[in-house]
Design a protein around this motif. Structure first.
Motif, short mmCIF file in Angstrom:
data_model
loop_
_atom_site.label_atom_id
_atom_site.label_comp_id
_atom_site.label_asym_id
_atom_site.label_seq_id
_atom_site.Cartn_x
_atom_site.Cartn_y
_atom_site.Cartn_z
N ASP A 53 10.28 -2.55 -41.95
CA ASP A 53 10.01 -2.10 -43.32
C ASP A 53 11.00 -1.03 -43.76
OD1 ASP A 53 7.87 -3.82 -43.44
OD2 ASP A 53 6.35 -2.28 -43.06
N ARG A 56 14.75 -2.55 -44.02
CA ARG A 56 14.95 -3.73 -44.87
C ARG A 56 15.92 -3.40 -46.00
NH1 ARG A 56 10.02 -4.56 -46.27
NH2 ARG A 56 9.54 -6.03 -44.61
N GLY A 57 16.91 -4.28 -46.20
CA GLY A 57 17.85 -4.10 -47.30
C GLY A 57 18.91 -3.05 -47.04
N VAL A 58 19.12 -2.67 -45.79
CA VAL A 58 20.09 -1.63 -45.49
C VAL A 58 21.51 -2.07 -45.83
CG1 VAL A 58 20.51 -2.23 -43.08
CG2 VAL A 58 20.68 0.15 -43.80
N GLY A 59 21.75 -3.38 -45.91
CA GLY A 59 23.08 -3.86 -46.22
C GLY A 59 23.94 -3.99 -44.99
N ARG A 116 25.73 5.01 -46.11
CA ARG A 116 24.40 5.26 -45.55
C ARG A 116 24.54 5.67 -44.10
NH1 ARG A 116 19.49 1.51 -47.27
NH2 ARG A 116 18.49 3.51 -46.85
N TYR A 153 20.17 -5.23 -37.45
CA TYR A 153 20.72 -4.77 -38.72
C TYR A 153 22.22 -4.52 -38.68
CZ TYR A 153 15.89 -4.62 -40.03
OH TYR A 153 14.60 -5.00 -40.31
#
Length: 244
Positions: A53, A56-59, A116, A153
């Motif tokens: 969760d 998610r979407g960290v790229g 990030r 990831y």
């Protein structure tokens, strides 16, 4: 360190020092069992969900491994920082173990590049302080859950000199690739002189004795150049259909 010894099972069990020890030593008479297996499964499920969760979407991201003991004034610290700056500038998030040393340097470089900067810390018997440069910080209780996050990831791994933990993360990733549990993605060793002995051993013993195939050694690249790291990661990301 294991505390089992002959004749030592008569004393009262001690509390586990970590959640991992409670799980792995659950059958030991020397370590107190705090949970049922059903509860352990629930806790594991909750920790996986927490990681999924949050990340998610960290790229597109790169996981950077290396020693927690590398001091600020060591050339490897600066090289890790420069490499993370280059990766961040190229559009990659940087994921580390969240601690000091090389991990701190990589998180610092990512932040300086405006990328990030993610730290996945771990519960240890001795507290590992989170470094101040990770903008997104997670803390895991189980090593193997945390290691899933490092691989899931990432579109590449960059590995600096380190100790047992670094080698564990490196060879687990290589095993996953070699056994085709995951797709082939870049594994880049940084520090040609430092890694040369291991690479020589792999060629002269593992390959010569047919413990591995020649293609297996091709899973590794080694360099001292941050620009080369970015090139290898980007080429691998393109093969995976990942755009930075």
């Amino acid at each position: 360190m294991p505390d089992d010894h002959p004749g030592g099972t008569s004393r009262a069990p001690r509390p586990p020092t970590t959640t991992d020890e409670e799980l792995f030593r659950a059958e030991s008479p020397l370590v107190e069992s705090l949970h049922s297996d059903a509860v352990r499964v629930e806790r594991l499920s909750a920790e996986f969900a927490y990681g999924f969760d949050t990340l998610r979407g960290v790229g597109p991201a790169v996981s950077v491994f290396g020693s927690a003991r590398t001091p600020h004034d060591h050339p490897e610290y600066e090289l890790a920082r420069e490499t993370a700056i280059a990766l961040g500038t190229a559009g990659y998030a940087v994921i580390t173990g969240g601690g000091p040393g090389v991990m701190e340097a990589a998180n610092r470089g990512a932040r300086e590049a405006g990328a990030r900067s993610i730290g996945l810390n771990i519960e240890l018997p001795f507290e590992q302080a989170a470094n101040e440069y990770a903008d997104l910080r997670l803390k895991f209780q189980h090593f193997f859950v945390r290691k899933v996050m490092f691989v899931r990831y990432a579109c590449g791994l960059v590995v600096f000199p380190g100790g047992f933990g670094t080698f564990d993360e490196l060879f687990e990733a290589l095993t996953l690739i070699e056994t085709r549990k995951i797709g082939h993605f870049p594994v880049v060793l940084v520090g040609t002189e430092w890694w040369s002995g291991m690479l020589d051993f792999m060629r002269e013993r593992l390959l010569a004795e047919q413990k591995v195939n020649a293609d297996d050694l091709d899973l590794l690249d080694c360099t001292d150049d941050p620009a080369r790291v970015v090139y290898l990661v980007s080429a691998g990301a393109e093969r995976q259909g990942v755009a930075a």
